[in-house]
Design a protein around this motif. Structure first.
Motif: not given
Lengths: 225, 689
Positions: B330-334, B353-354, B423-425
């Protein structure tokens, strides 16, 4: 039959129909109430006959006659028989509606209000097609409401049965006035249903009296979880 | 014409056959036939998904299938990704499920109902992303919810106990889990229905194409309302805090293959719905939508993993870990939506993508973890980590597979979870270039929360693996454990192969992921390129080559363990008894339990967790100074559930009790209600005319 006479007779019959319902609220003696109910049956049959004669429909006349026999003859007879049994059994106490939950004066006032409500509700319906029959439509609705009111406020089981029958009379009258009579088969089904309901209620009333010694249904308070 | 319709038709036919076989066949045949057919549904669905990831698209309308609206279906790369994940998980878990349900009698998962429902559930998992109209989507969504509810309740007569033990009648916790799940999933459906109805009414049609076209003409407040309604429903399905209450109940109580499917495939569809609606159909939105999602994601990540750290029930721990991972997604989508709202498309694509890669990774390792936990449960009848232990020697393959999956779950190299979290970070760290005060506050906070959750996740899985599989058994049932049957191991090995592949060569997924990101209107390729073995971020000039990381780590470990051993050969080893402080030989009771392992963490997070302790001292009757019995109770309740749900439930219950007072028992009263209702209705009619 001229249009004017037809209208006047129809209004008269409808007026008698409504008045009978109000008189049921007024009366205390169950025997008198049953008599008034029989009169209402006659008025209902008259409404049907008038409509049938006006539109020259034999099936409607037939239905009206059948309704008259049932509502003015068979049903009052059945109720009177149950009344006679309980009068012989327990004396005068059981044949009077001594203490309705709402007293007679207030009941009559309420009936007036309910009639007003019925007229207000039916206004859009009469505006759709203003004929003498549809103009009398609120009477049927008013009798439905008054019958329901009798059900809510009267204590004796037989008075309740009458209230239920008033409600059904009102529905039948509405059907006559709004649609110039429902098909014979439907009316037959409804009438048979009502007859059975009264028979069952009669037996039930007898049982209640045998079990509890009274038909005051306000004493039955166990019906909750 | 692509392979997609053929594959989907095959999946549907297989599922129908499977449902009939589950109903009709006797127990011995049933499990095997249904398992094979369910695996077939998975393979077919996965094939369709892979084809869509490969770039082919498909859309169709079956007007006769759904009354009035017709069934609209469409497959693009985004749908393909979720179908492929669901299909792969299904295929492996179905094989595992054959082994799981065999030999344990025709109850639980082996029962007629469960076996008939299982293929339908599998099909719904594959088909939900295919829907391309609101009515079709909601029908499939509800089918998925109902079938999963049946499966959660499959072991309502008590769970798997080891062979030869008497079974207790009825399990209240399963019933409770079923109630929670049913209520929450249907509340979610109500929200979804309201949101989509509003959306469709404003956009002037209910197919996704109409919604997409009409979304920009809708006033912003209505769009915001639609997003809030739909996002609440989808995050509840994804198990995000604070709408997670059903998840740690339903996942542990379901039969383990079903837990694996729910946690690795069904929960993902919440994310799918969110991405599809928020980014695709609504076409993105203002920053506050996405800041809300980021907040929810951060809270889920930290709170979920903290509760997992406190849990001593193995499957409950895994369920909370699902909540954590969905928080990360959810953090990534947000973040993706936030970047898109500020116009930074490449960064938005990277964040999405992450998130999607983490969905894939999480599905792989979580399915394996639940399957391994299921093996333990089947062999011992225990889920309580405090009683397990010593399983490494007794169930070596299961232990190794659990360790492999746990490596993925802790998000440290060389696990597969590491790549997506890296990737997210990266996307969050480089997102600071995006202007805005809220962004400047929220993004560093998100980075910190992800780091914190990763750290606690390490502790959680050290606990699960160390306490559950190492040390000595603390219960006779754990001591009598035997390795799972070959079919279960085969299913788990398939999943393990997926985990290893994702950890070593994520580049294989590369172009598909790009296309999936591209399907929502973000520039797919360009933000990140997948050169052969590694990941390279073109705009940011960062790169990661997992294979080299693994090689370097392996070399380091070999060196670190091999050199001392070589050196140590020269010395004489002395075998002596362990020093026991004079207290006698160490017993299993002295080993670290899950509770004791979590105790320091619990002290650190005392304010967040608010544990409850209760000491009850019973003195001997003759003297108050002599103690007969001391009872010590310790519980770490789910605080959010405590504070948020219980007041609501109490209010509901007291309303119900108050409503009972309305039913006094008098016939006149009941008739009066009807009369009053009629009169009020007529009055309303008169006044309102």
């Amino acid at each position: 039959m001229s249009a004017g006479l037809y209208t006047q007779l129809l209004d008269l019959a409808c007026g008698a129909f409504l008045l009978a319902a109000v008189l049921v609220l007024w009366g205390r003696e169950l025997a008198a109430i049953v008599r008034v109910f029989a009169l209402q049956g006659v008025a209902l049959a008259a409404v049907g006959l008038l409509l049938g004669a006006h539109e020259a429909r034999w099936d409607l006349i037939l239905v009206a006659l059948a309704v008259g026999v049932l509502r003015a003859g068979v049903l009052p007879y059945l109720i009177r028989r149950a009344l006679a049994v309980s009068a012989a059994d327990r004396g005068s106490d059981e044949v009077r509606e001594t203490q309705p939950l709402v007293n007679v004066a207030a009941s009559l006032l309420t009936a007036a209000l309910l009639t007003l409500l019925a007229y207000a509700v039916a206004r859009p319906l009469t505006e759709l097609n203003p004929t003498p029959a549809t103009r009398a439509l609120p009477v049927g609705l008013a009798v439905v409401l008054i019958g329901f009111f009798v059900l809510v406020t009267r204590r004796r089981a037989l008075a309740q049965v009458v209230g239920f029958l008033l409600l059904d009379n009102g529905i039948t009258a509405t059907a006559f006035l709004a649609t110039s009579g429902v098909p014979v088969i439907v009316e037959l089904g409804v009438s048979f249903d009502v007859l059975l309901a009264v028979l069952v209620l009669q037996i039930l009333t007898t049982r209640v009296r045998e079990a509890f010694g009274t038909t005051d249904i306000d004493d039955l308070r166990e019906l909750h979880d | 014409m692509s392979a997609i319709p053929a594959a989907l038709a095959t999946a549907t036919a297989l599922a129908a056959t499977g449902a009939l076989a589950g109903l009709g066949l006797p127990y011995r045949l049933r499990v095997a036939v249904v398992g094979v057919l369910t695996a077939g549904v998975g393979v077919a669905g996965g094939t369709a998904g892979v084809a869509a990831l490969g770039g082919s698209r498909w859309r169709a309308v079956y007007s006769g299938l759904v009354p009035l609206a017709g069934a609209h279906v469409a497959v693009d790369a985004l749908a393909g990704l979720f179908m492929a994940v669901a299909g792969a998980v299904l295929a492996a878990v179905a094989v595992y499920g054959i082994g799981y349900a065999t030999g344990h009698g025709a109850h639980g998962l082996g029962s007629r109902t469960a076996q008939a429902v299982l293929p339908v559930f599998a099909l719904s998992l594959v088909l939900v992303p295919v829907a391309a109209a609101v009515s079709t989507f909601l029908l499939l969504w509800e089918l998925m919810a109902l079938t999963s509810l049946f499966l959660v309740l499959a072991e309502h007569r008590g769970g798997h106990l080891p062979l030869g033990r008497s079974r207790e009648r009825g399990s209240p916790s399963v019933r409770q889990a079923g109630t929670w799940y049913a209520v929450m999933t249907h509340l979610g459906l109500v929200l979804l229905l309201a949101g989509f109805a509003l959306f469709a009414a404003q956009a002037g049609g209910e197919t996704f194409a109409t919604l997409r076209a009409g979304a920009h003409g809708i006033p912003p407040t209505v769009r915001g309302l639609v997003f809030v309604l739909v996002a609440l429903a989808f995050t509840s399905k994804a198990g995000a805090v604070p709408l997670h209450a059903w998840l740690p109940r339903a996942h542990p109580e379901a039969p383990s293959p079903v837990s694996a499917l729910m946690s690795a495939a069904m929960v993902n569809l919440g994310i799918y719905g969110l991405v599809r609606t928020g980014l695709d159909l609504l076409g993105g939105g203002p920053a506050w939508w996405w800041l809300g999602l980021l907040a929810m994601g951060g809270a889920s990540a930290v709170y979920g993993i903290l509760q997992a750290a406190m849990a001593s029930d193995l499957k409950r721990l895994l369920a909370y870990s699902t909540s954590e991972n969905m928080g990360l997604v959810l953090t990534g989508v947000g973040a993706s939506g936030l970047f898109a709202a500020h116009g930074d498309k490449p960064l938005a694509a990277l964040a999405l993508a992450a998130a999607l890669l983490h969905v894939v990774n999480h599905a792989a390792f979580k399915a394996l973890l639940f399957c391994a936990a299921g093996s333990v449960l089947r062999a011992t009848g225990l889920r309580d980590l405090d009683r397990l232990g010593g399983l490494r020697a007794r169930m070596p393959v299961t232990a190794a597979l659990f360790a492999l999956a746990a490596l993925g779950a802790v998000a440290l190299p060389p696990g597969n979870g590491f790549i997506s979290e890296w990737l997210l970070l990266q996307s969050l760290v480089h997102g600071l270039a995006v202007p805005g005060v809220a962004v400047a506050v929220v993004l560093p906070l998100s980075v910190a929360l992800i780091a914190l959750s990763t750290g606690i996740a390490a502790a959680v899985f050290v606990k699960a693996l160390g306490v559950g599989f190492f040390a000595r058994p603390r219960d006779e049932r754990a001591a009598a454990a035997r390795e799972a049957p070959p079919l279960m191991l085969a299913g788990m090995t398939l999943l393990a192969a997926g985990v290893v592949a994702l950890a070593l060569v994520p580049g294989l997924l590369g172009h598909g992921l790009d296309r999936a990101v591209g399907a929502v209107g973000l520039p797919g390729s360009g933000a990140l390129t997948w050169g052969g073995l590694g990941v390279r971020l073109t705009d940011i000039s960062a790169r990661l080559e997992p294979l080299w990381v693994v090689a370097a780590l392996t070399a380091a470990i070999v060196l670190a363990t091999g050199l001392p051993r070589l050196y140590g050969r020269r010395r004489r080893r002395v075998n002596a008894r362990l020093w026991d402080c004079g207290g006698g030989a160490p017993t299993p009771r002295m080993t670290y339990t899950a509770t004791s392992f979590a105790e320091p963490l619990q002290r650190v997070f005392d304010d967040v967790l608010a544990p409850e302790q209760d000491v009850d001292v019973t003195p001997v009757r003759e003297s108050a100074y002599l103690v007969e019995r001391v009872r010590f109770q310790h519980r770490v309740p789910d605080r959010i559930e405590h504070r948020l749900y219980e007041p609501v439930l109490r209010a509901l219950a007291s309303t119900g009790r108050a409503a009972r007072r309305l039913a006094g028992g008098s016939v006149h009263l009941y008739l009066g209600y009807g009369f009053a209702g009629l009169v009020v209705l007529l009055l309303a009619l008169v006044v309102g005319w």
